[in-house]
Design an enzyme around this catalytic site. Structure first.
Site, short mmCIF file in Angstrom:
data_model
loop_
_atom_site.label_atom_id
_atom_site.label_comp_id
_atom_site.label_asym_id
_atom_site.label_seq_id
_atom_site.Cartn_x
_atom_site.Cartn_y
_atom_site.Cartn_z
N LYS A 67 0.92 -1.46 0.42
CA LYS A 67 0.02 0.05 0.10
C LYS A 67 0.68 1.22 -0.83
O LYS A 67 0.65 2.32 -0.77
CB LYS A 67 -0.74 0.41 1.09
CG LYS A 67 -2.28 -1.26 1.23
CD LYS A 67 -2.70 -0.83 2.51
CE LYS A 67 -2.57 -0.67 3.71
NZ LYS A 67 -1.58 -2.05 4.50
N ARG A 92 -1.60 -7.49 13.49
CA ARG A 92 -1.93 -6.85 13.10
C ARG A 92 -2.95 -7.35 11.25
O ARG A 92 -4.16 -7.21 11.00
CB ARG A 92 -0.68 -6.11 12.11
CG ARG A 92 -0.63 -4.49 13.22
CD ARG A 92 0.97 -4.43 13.40
NE ARG A 92 1.57 -3.74 11.40
CZ ARG A 92 2.51 -4.09 10.99
NH1 ARG A 92 3.41 -5.17 11.75
NH2 ARG A 92 2.40 -3.61 9.34
P1 AMP Z 1 0.31 1.21 9.05
O1 AMP Z 1 1.86 1.77 8.61
O2 AMP Z 1 -1.29 1.21 8.15
O3 AMP Z 1 0.68 0.17 8.92
O4 AMP Z 1 0.20 1.33 10.51
C1 AMP Z 1 1.03 0.76 11.26
C2 AMP Z 1 0.07 1.54 12.81
O5 AMP Z 1 -0.44 2.95 13.48
C3 AMP Z 1 -1.25 0.19 13.04
O6 AMP Z 1 -0.94 -0.92 13.05
C4 AMP Z 1 -1.50 1.35 14.07
O7 AMP Z 1 -1.74 0.65 15.08
C5 AMP Z 1 -2.17 2.21 13.65
N1 AMP Z 1 -2.38 3.65 12.42
C6 AMP Z 1 -2.19 3.53 11.31
N2 AMP Z 1 -3.62 3.59 10.71
C7 AMP Z 1 -4.90 3.37 11.65
C8 AMP Z 1 -5.92 3.85 11.11
N3 AMP Z 1 -6.65 3.80 10.27
N4 AMP Z 1 -7.06 3.31 12.60
C9 AMP Z 1 -6.53 2.44 13.68
N5 AMP Z 1 -5.04 1.91 13.70
C10 AMP Z 1 -4.29 2.73 12.25
#
Ligand code: AMP
Length: 237
Positions: free
Chosen positions: A17, A174
């Site tokens: 992504k 996750r």
């Molecule tokens: P990512 O980089 O998108 O994998 O996000 C890393 C972490 O940020 C996730 O594991 C959540 O702890 C937090 N996070 C990011 N986006 C969201 C979201 N839309 N809702 C809740 N937590 C989020």
């Protein structure tokens, strides 16, 4: 200037992504809005907001909806996103967040919701090799595309590191959250006729071409539909 775009990118962790969102944001000249990057930056800066988010990020849990929605609303209301569009990466992740997004941006104004499709075995291999620039968020892979100089970002010279939440436990949590909370969004957006499920395999260029191809296909369909409805209007006497 090229036409902007309003795109949501869904997909499991490791589907690519972030990589695709950065490319699409350059292609359409619209901001890349990554909730994960926003939270990581806040944690690094040690802000109040970062201290609040850190335990969730470290554990691989979702930050509560009210916090995330507030951050995204504020960002989407800024002029660049409101006027030209955005690439949303990592948001929405729950039905509550999708409902909130529907109140900020009329769903029919979204160009597409891309669902990057990938199997879990490939994800686990990718995440083990994933590295990210601490400063600009550019993603690398130690196997497929390492930075030119080890540990240094090609784009901004920042430090390229392994994410703190790319540990086995946090990855598992996750993926669990994805299945329980985010996967339902796939059918949610399919029902609205916005979903494009595309294979997340191949080179980054191949995946970008697939997404761009789908967005342009949608635009040409919309133009045909609009032209047809204009033509079918009664001609005034
Ligand atoms: P990512 O980089 O998108 O994998 O996000 C890393 C972490 O940020 C996730 O594991 C959540 O702890 C937090 N996070 C990011 N986006 C969201 C979201 N839309 N809702 C809740 N937590 C989020």
């Amino acid at each position: 200037m090229a036409r902007g775009a309003r795109v949501v990118v869904l997909g499991k962790q490791g589907a690519g992504k972030g990589t695709q969102a950065v490319r699409l944001s350059r292609h359409y000249v619209v901001p890349h809005i990554s909730t994960g990057d926003t939270f990581r930056a806040a944690v690094r800066q040690g802000s109040e907001f970062g201290r609040l988010a850190k335990p969730y990020l470290d554990a691989g849990d979702l930050v509560p909806d009210d916090i995330v929605i507030g951050v995204v609303r504020e960002r989407l209301e800024r002029r660049d996103a409101a006027q030209r569009g955005f690439i949303l990466d990592g948001f929405p992740r729950t039905v509550g967040q999708a409902e909130a997004l529907g109140e900020i941006v009329i769903p029919s104004e979204l160009d597409v919701v891309v669902n990057l499709d990938i199997d879990t075995d490939t994800i686990l291999i990718r995440l083990a090799g994933r590295r990210v620039c601490e400063d600009c968020g550019t993603n690398y892979s130690v196997i497929e595309n390492p930075p030119r100089v080890r540990g240094i970002c090609d784009v901004c010279g920042g430090e390229v590191v392994q994410r703190g939440d790319d540990t086995e436990d946090a990855i598992r949590r996750r993926l669990d959250h994805y299945e329980r909370e985010t996967a339902p969004l796939v059918s949610w957006y399919a029902r609205q006729g916005l979903l494009a499920t595309l294979p997340a395999i191949g080179t980054p260029d191949e995946v970008t071409d697939r997404i761009v191809g789908r967005i342009h296909q949608r635009w040409s369909t919309q133009e045909v539909t609009t032209a047809a409805s204009v033509e079918s209007q009664p001609v005034p006497d």
